[in-house]
Design a protein around this motif. Structure first.
Motif, PDB file in Angstrom:
ATOM      1  N   TRP A   2       0.847  -1.054   0.016  1.00 36.74           N
ATOM      2  CA  TRP A   2      -0.230  -0.033   0.043  1.00 36.74           C
ATOM      3  C   TRP A   2       0.926   1.335  -0.041  1.00 36.74           C
ATOM      4  N   LEU A  40      -9.523  -1.553  -5.689  1.00 32.15           N
ATOM      5  CA  LEU A  40      -9.352  -2.397  -4.688  1.00 32.15           C
ATOM      6  C   LEU A  40      -9.097  -3.858  -4.838  1.00 32.15           C
ATOM      7  N   CYS A  44      -5.958  -6.276  -4.430  1.00 28.27           N
ATOM      8  CA  CYS A  44      -6.046  -7.428  -3.700  1.00 28.27           C
ATOM      9  C   CYS A  44      -5.778  -8.632  -4.423  1.00 28.27           C
ATOM     10  N   TRP A  45      -6.419  -8.747  -5.799  1.00 26.08           N
ATOM     11  CA  TRP A  45      -6.260 -10.034  -6.486  1.00 26.08           C
ATOM     12  C   TRP A  45      -4.874  -9.933  -6.929  1.00 26.08           C
ATOM     13  N   TRP A  48      -2.576 -11.208  -4.020  1.00 26.72           N
ATOM     14  CA  TRP A  48      -2.994 -12.659  -3.433  1.00 26.72           C
ATOM     15  C   TRP A  48      -2.411 -13.463  -4.523  1.00 26.72           C
TER      16      TRP A  48
END
Length: 115
Positions: A2, A40, A44-45, A48
């Motif tokens: 981030w 977002l 996040c994907w 991950w």
């Protein structure tokens, strides 16, 4: 991760939860409310998938910018599923993020041969 995104947006603030993420978006991207969830989800994907590659395929993350580029790919792909101005806005956003990541990589790269 981030912190890298924050640098790309020109801030040293980082969100610690979903509410802070929303505040962050409203502050630094005031005209893109309908795209906050896409951003977002893409980040996040990308994180991950990067984590899975490191954990299960034993591939180390070369740079946090790799995750940013992956997220740009998701955003561009998802933009292709939209039409009109929304598509163009998402494509511009992905392009902006990609260009800013490239500029940050240049700044962060240590100059060679200077000892």
């Amino acid at each position: 991760m981030w912190r890298t995104v924050g640098c790309l947006l020109g801030t040293d603030l980082c969100p610690n939860n979903i509410r802070q993420y929303c505040s962050w978006c409203y502050t630094f991207l005031p005209d893109g409310e309908k795209f906050y969830t896409f951003g977002l989800a893409a980040l996040c994907w990308a994180m991950w998938n990067s984590r899975n590659r490191a954990t299960f395929e034993f591939k180390k993350l070369r740079s946090p910018f790799d995750v940013i580029y992956s997220a740009c790919g998701y955003i561009t792909y998802w933009a292709g599923l939209m039409m009109g101005e929304e598509r163009e806005a998402m494509e511009r956003g992905a392009k902006m993020l990609r260009i800013n990541a490239l500029n940050m990589m240049r700044i962060c790269t240590a100059p060679g041969g200077m000892n």
